[in-house]
Each structure stands twice: as structure tokens, then as C-alpha cells.
Enzyme design. Structure first.
Site, PDB file in Angstrom:
ATOM      1  CG  ASP A 133      33.160  13.352   4.751  1.00 44.30           C
ATOM      2  OD1 ASP A 133      33.230  13.236   3.517  1.00 44.30           O
ATOM      3  OD2 ASP A 133      32.092  13.316   5.385  1.00 44.30           O
ATOM      4  CG  HIS A 176      35.368   6.816  -1.254  1.00 47.99           C
ATOM      5  ND1 HIS A 176      34.364   5.973  -1.662  1.00 47.99           N
ATOM      6  CD2 HIS A 176      35.015   7.229   0.003  1.00 47.99           C
ATOM      7  CE1 HIS A 176      33.440   5.875  -0.710  1.00 47.99           C
ATOM      8  NE2 HIS A 176      33.816   6.637   0.309  1.00 47.99           N
ATOM      9  CB  SER A 178      43.288   8.522  11.664  1.00 46.34           C
ATOM     10  OG  SER A 178      44.674   8.558  11.912  1.00 46.34           O
TER      11      SER A 178
END
Length: 298
Positions: free
Chosen positions: A105, A161, A266
Site C-alpha cells: 500500500d 509482497h 517508510s
């Protein structure tokens, strides 16, 4: 609401966001950043449900922390919340073979083409791929290819991922500072990503293309977990030597397989060689989710 009233409201929200990020920059970059980040790591690991509930209530005063997609609703620590798993199916991956999916995301930051070994963190603020990748890694394979900066805010899902089927072949961990990585900082601090702690994850896709994911630490980001190495990287505390720390590996990953997580929020910078184009809707400021099409093989 009509367009006439919507425009002033949007400008007002952007102005408020800009003011918040200015304040965030001033506060976080006028403190001992590494010490504050280590302290945050200790606080985040305190296992107390009562303390955690209080901390999260306070946090929600400052950021839109939405836990509705979390697999579990009770957390033993702040870290347990920030590194939360989501409900099954919450992040479906685009499985088309020509799609390189977003690993996380994020808010899309700078995008562009690598030219003469140079990319941009913000308009007018260039940095070199050679410096970002460190003295032991060859970044020339990405010349003429694309880069995309993906910024994870503190409220977002913090796991990342595999963007496509492939094998992770090498990780280089580079110690450094922990500057804030918000847009205000990127417009004020030159070569910021090259100064911060970071990992260079080199991966080869099933089709043979080399790609790189560069997770960059930031102030209050206490650690980065890489599952296939069973390593927790944080502020040089687990590594004896400074500079480049080499971790060769051969770790097959299927698209969508979890690779690791950030504690807090981050940035991940994605590098691909020639032959990739931006997917539809990928532009500066776009909000995207893990699994959404990020690039397409042209």
C-alpha cells in the site's frame, strides 16, 4: 456537492496536509533521529494491551488509522498493530503475467526513467543510483529503465509482497541516518534516500528480468523484517559492521507472497529495466494498494 464548492474544499484539505507535513518535518528533523528511532522501537515492543489501546487512541487523533481490515482487532503491542495482518482476500493481486504489481500500500511519489545513472526524489532533487545501491552493487542494468517511489504512511498496511514471480538473489543492507521521508523533507534534504538506512533487494523475475526493491528506513521506523532471511534489520543494531552488509540468497517467491514488513511506515523504491511501462492510473500522488497493477511489460 457541486464542482464549485468541491474545489475550495480540496484546496483547504491540501493546505492543511501541507501545514501538517511542514510541522512534521520541523519536529522530527530537529531531534536526535537515531536515538528517537531506537526509543520508538523499545516503546513499540512493550507488551501491554492496556498501554497499546491508549497509545492507539492517541495515535488516531493525529492520523486516520483504519483497522477495519485487520485480521485481529486486539493487539499486544504497538508493533503488533503496525505489523498487522489483514483479513484473507483483503489485498488480491493482479495475476496477469504481464503485470508487475505494487508490493505494498502506498502513495506514489516520484516516477521516471533512469538517465545517466540519475533519478529524482522530488523535482530538482536528483540522486545517483550508484550511491543509493552502494559500492558493492551494479545499478547500470537499470539505465533507461523506470523507477517508482512508493511511500507508506504510518496509518497504512505495513507488509510488503512479491510484485511478480521470481527469485530474490541478493540483499545489501546499508547503514545510515533516519531522516523523515515525507514530501517536505524530500524537497529540502538533498540525496535523502542515499543518506538513510536501506536494503537493496535484488530479484530476478521468472522471465529473466532483473528488478530491485529498495526499502528505506525513516525516523521512528524501528525495523525492517525480511522473511526469507529470517532477519530483523534495524538501525544497525543487529549488524556488527557499518557500510555495506552483504546477504547472498536464493529465495523463490510467488507473486503476492509476503516478503516482510516495516515497523511504522517508510518508503520502497522500485527499479525495473527497459521494457516496462507505467500501469494505468500510476502517477504522482496516487493512492494504491498492494496487488494493484504498478507496471506492465511492454
Amino acid at each position: 456537492m457541486n464542482d464549485t464548492t468541491a474545489a475550495p474544499l480540496q484546496r483547504g484539505l491540501l493546505a492543511r496536509l501541507g501545514a501538517q507535513e511542514d510541522l512534521n518535518f520541523l519536529l522530527t528533523n530537529r531531534i536526535p533521529r537515531i536515538a528517537a528511532t531506537r526509543l520508538m522501537g523499545r516503546i513499540a515492543n512493550i507488551e501491554s494491551p492496556a498501554f497499546t489501546r491508549l497509545a492507539l487512541r492517541l495515535w488516531q487523533w493525529f492520523t486516520p488509522l483504519d483497522l477495519s481490515e485487520a485480521k485481529h482487532q486486539r493487539f499486544t503491542s504497538i508493533k503488533d498493530c503496525f505489523t498487522r495482518e489483514l483479513k484473507d482476500g483483503a489485498r488480491p493481486f493482479d495475476m496477469r503475467p504481464d503485470v508487475f504489481a505494487s508490493p505494498c500500500d502506498a502513495i506514489v511519489g516520484a516516477t521516471g526513467v533512469v538517465q545517466r545513472g540519475q533519478v529524482y526524489q522530488a523535482k530538482g532533487f536528483p540522486y545517483s543510483t550508484a550511491e543509493l545501491f552502494g559500492p558493492t552493487q551494479d545499478a547500470s542494468v537499470f539505465e533507461g529503465g523506470r523507477f517508482i517511489t512508493l511511500r507508506l504512511t504510518s496509518a497504512m498496511y505495513h507488509r510488503f509482497h512479491a510484485p511478480a514471480d521470481g527469485t530474490v538473489e541478493h540483499v545489501t543492507y546499508l547503514s545510515g541516518d533516519t531522516w523523515n521521508v515525507n514530501p517536505v523533507a524530500l524537497k529540502r534534504v538533498e540525496r535523502l534516500f542515499c543518506r538513510n538506512e536501506r536494503a537493496v533487494v535484488r530479484m530476478r523475475l521468472r522471465g529473466g528480468q532483473p528488478v530491485a526493491l529498495v526499502p528505506v528506513a525513516a525516523v521512528l521506523v524501528a525495523s525492517i523484517r525480511l522473511h526469507w532471511l529470517d532477519v530483523l534489520l534495524h538501525i544497525g543494531l543487529d549488524l556488527e559492521s557499518k557500510g555495506a552488509n552483504e546477504m547472498p540468497c536464493s529465495a523463490p517467491h510467488a507473486k503476492g507472497q509476503e516478503m516482510g514488513w516495516f515497523e511504522h511506515g517508510s518508503t520502497i523504491i522500485v527499479f525495473v529495466p527497459r521494457g516496462f511501462e507505467l500501469a494505468e492510473g500510476i502517477a504522482h500522488g496516487a493512492y494504491i494498494r498492494a496487488g494493484q497493477a504498478l507496471l506492465k511489460i511492454s
